[in-house]
Design a protein around this motif. Structure first.
Motif, mmCIF file in Angstrom:
data_model
loop_
_atom_site.group_PDB
_atom_site.id
_atom_site.type_symbol
_atom_site.label_atom_id
_atom_site.label_comp_id
_atom_site.label_asym_id
_atom_site.label_seq_id
_atom_site.Cartn_x
_atom_site.Cartn_y
_atom_site.Cartn_z
ATOM 1 N N ALA A 135 27.082 -22.756 2.915
ATOM 2 C CA ALA A 135 26.334 -21.650 2.302
ATOM 3 C C ALA A 135 24.909 -22.088 1.984
ATOM 4 O O ALA A 135 24.299 -21.602 1.051
ATOM 5 C CB ALA A 135 27.055 -21.176 1.040
ATOM 6 N N GLY A 136 24.373 -23.001 2.775
ATOM 7 C CA GLY A 136 23.001 -23.472 2.580
ATOM 8 C C GLY A 136 22.006 -22.596 3.334
ATOM 9 O O GLY A 136 22.306 -21.446 3.688
ATOM 10 N N GLY A 137 20.834 -23.148 3.592
ATOM 11 C CA GLY A 137 19.763 -22.385 4.247
ATOM 12 C C GLY A 137 20.161 -21.866 5.621
ATOM 13 O O GLY A 137 19.898 -20.703 5.958
ATOM 14 N N ASP A 222 28.697 -25.000 16.182
ATOM 15 C CA ASP A 222 28.199 -25.905 15.155
ATOM 16 C C ASP A 222 26.688 -25.833 15.195
ATOM 17 O O ASP A 222 26.104 -25.769 16.293
ATOM 18 C CB ASP A 222 28.668 -27.342 15.490
ATOM 19 N N ILE A 223 26.031 -25.809 14.030
ATOM 20 C CA ILE A 223 24.557 -25.804 14.098
ATOM 21 C C ILE A 223 23.983 -27.216 14.008
ATOM 22 O O ILE A 223 22.799 -27.417 14.206
ATOM 23 C CB ILE A 223 23.898 -24.845 13.083
ATOM 24 N N VAL A 224 24.845 -28.191 13.717
ATOM 25 C CA VAL A 224 24.404 -29.590 13.803
ATOM 26 C C VAL A 224 24.220 -29.929 15.284
ATOM 27 O O VAL A 224 25.046 -29.546 16.112
ATOM 28 C CB VAL A 224 25.477 -30.523 13.172
ATOM 29 N N GLY A 248 20.677 -25.289 21.084
ATOM 30 C CA GLY A 248 20.052 -24.043 21.554
ATOM 31 C C GLY A 248 19.481 -23.199 20.420
ATOM 32 O O GLY A 248 18.513 -22.461 20.603
ATOM 33 N N MET A 249 20.069 -23.294 19.225
ATOM 34 C CA MET A 249 19.536 -22.539 18.087
ATOM 35 C C MET A 249 18.111 -23.007 17.799
ATOM 36 O O MET A 249 17.209 -22.201 17.583
ATOM 37 C CB MET A 249 20.432 -22.749 16.864
ATOM 38 N N LEU A 250 17.928 -24.316 17.808
ATOM 39 C CA LEU A 250 16.591 -24.882 17.580
ATOM 40 C C LEU A 250 15.617 -24.400 18.662
ATOM 41 O O LEU A 250 14.482 -24.012 18.374
ATOM 42 C CB LEU A 250 16.674 -26.413 17.601
#
Ligand SMILES: NC(=O)c1ccc[n+]([C@@H]2O[C@H](COP(=O)([O-])OP(=O)(O)OC[C@H]3O[C@@H](n4cnc5c(N)ncnc54)[C@H](OP(=O)(O)O)[C@@H]3O)[C@@H](O)[C@H]2O)c1
Length: 280
Positions: A135-137, A222-224, A248-250
């Motif tokens: 639940a962070g940024g 995973d966003i890591v 890919g998110m980055l």
């Protein structure tokens, strides 16, 4: 736009900042599009944020990205906040307007969704319950973007329950908070699982979440992105779940920023991805 009399400039402001892959990414696009300019790391401590942001127009910067610890604090300093950034409660991109004023945007959630669609083109946010861990940024941006894409049920699990409660309240919509101790059960019937915690990152333990109750069809992301295949993604792949990694998110969140600063919407190509992957 290319300006014959102007050297284009943007950067990423953070502390620490030297680990950021954004300079490689934006400098690749500047070169690819034949634009004379540079994107630099800007090592700025929290006490220097206001002065640094206000210096951008005078220095001729088109804008900057924001990373830890500036994404929330910057909202108190800038002149205009895009509605999506306001809903998320953080900005990751500052644009210097013609009159020198500063507008804040948040492209993280958009980047997340674009990446999922890139890797799993048939993905739909309303395909079934989505379990978001953290639940962070990062989670804030992703939860708001999933709701905007029509998610019908988001199960939010965070080690610190109060933070998840606050995010659920702020985001509004069909977001329910599941206690950390019930996280394995939260996977029952889920169509998607997203890790937004720092667990699984290099130097951190793996996310403590048994996948036994997850259907093998569920998409696991995973966003890591250091490492590219986190222990969570490896475990999901071994049991046959489709997976999407965080790099890919980055890459995708950077596209609208580049367009806002320099007037060209760049693409995420296999060449670019390979170039950044080689730095991980
Ligand atoms: N791919 C991308 O473009 C992208 C974008 C943004 C972030 N990220 C990555 O995503 C991760 C999170 O970033 P963030 O900005 O959201 O960080 P953040 O705001 O500091 O949030 C960290 C989250 O991790 C949880 N956490 C930390 N240690 C934990 C532990 N031992 N057990 C369980 N949960 C734990 C925190 O839970 P508590 O609330 O209980 O502390 C919180 O939910 C980082 O690795 C970052 O590099 C990637």
């Amino acid at each position: 736009m290319a300006h014959p009399d102007r050297f284009l400039m943007a950067g990423v402001m953070g502390w620490p900042v030297m680990h950021s892959r954004s300079p490689k990414l934006h400098n690749y696009w500047l070169q690819k599009h034949g634009l004379a300019g540079v994107y630099v790391p800007l090592a700025v401590r929290i006490e220097g944020l206001q002065a640094a942001l206000r210096a951008l127009p005078a220095l001729g910067f088109s804008g900057c990205n924001l990373t830890i610890p500036h994404k929330v604090e910057a909202l108190k300093i800038i002149d205009r906040i895009d509605p999506l950034a306001r809903r998320i409660g953080a900005a990751n991109c500052i644009v210097v307007e013609q009159d020198g004023s500063l507008t804040g945007y948040n492209n993280d959630g958009w980047g997340y969704v674009e990446n999922v669609l890139d890797r799993a083109p048939n993905w739909k946010a309303d395909a079934g319950p989505i379990v978001v861990v953290g639940a962070g940024g990062g989670a804030r941006a992703i939860v708001v973007s999933l709701l905007d894409r029509g998610a019908r049920e988001i199960r939010l699990v965070n080690r610190t329950a109060a933070r998840a409660e606050e995010l659920a309240k702020h985001a509004g919509g069909p977001v329910s908070v599941v206690p950390w101790d019930d996280r394995a059960k939260a996977l029952d019937g889920a169509a998607m699982l997203i890790n937004t915690t720092s667990q699984g990152m290099v130097g951190q333990p793996a996310l403590d979440l048994p996948l036994d109750r997850l259907t093998p069809k569920a998409l696991v992301s995973d966003i890591v992105y250091t490492p590219l295949e986190t222990p969570l993604l490896a475990a999901a792949r071994l049991r046959g779940n489709p997976t999407v990694d965080g790099l890919g998110m980055l890459l995708h969140q950077a596209r609208p920023a580049f367009r806002a600063w320099f007037g060209v919407l760049p693409d995420v190509t296999p060449d670019l991805r390979a170039m950044i992957e080689a730095t991980l």
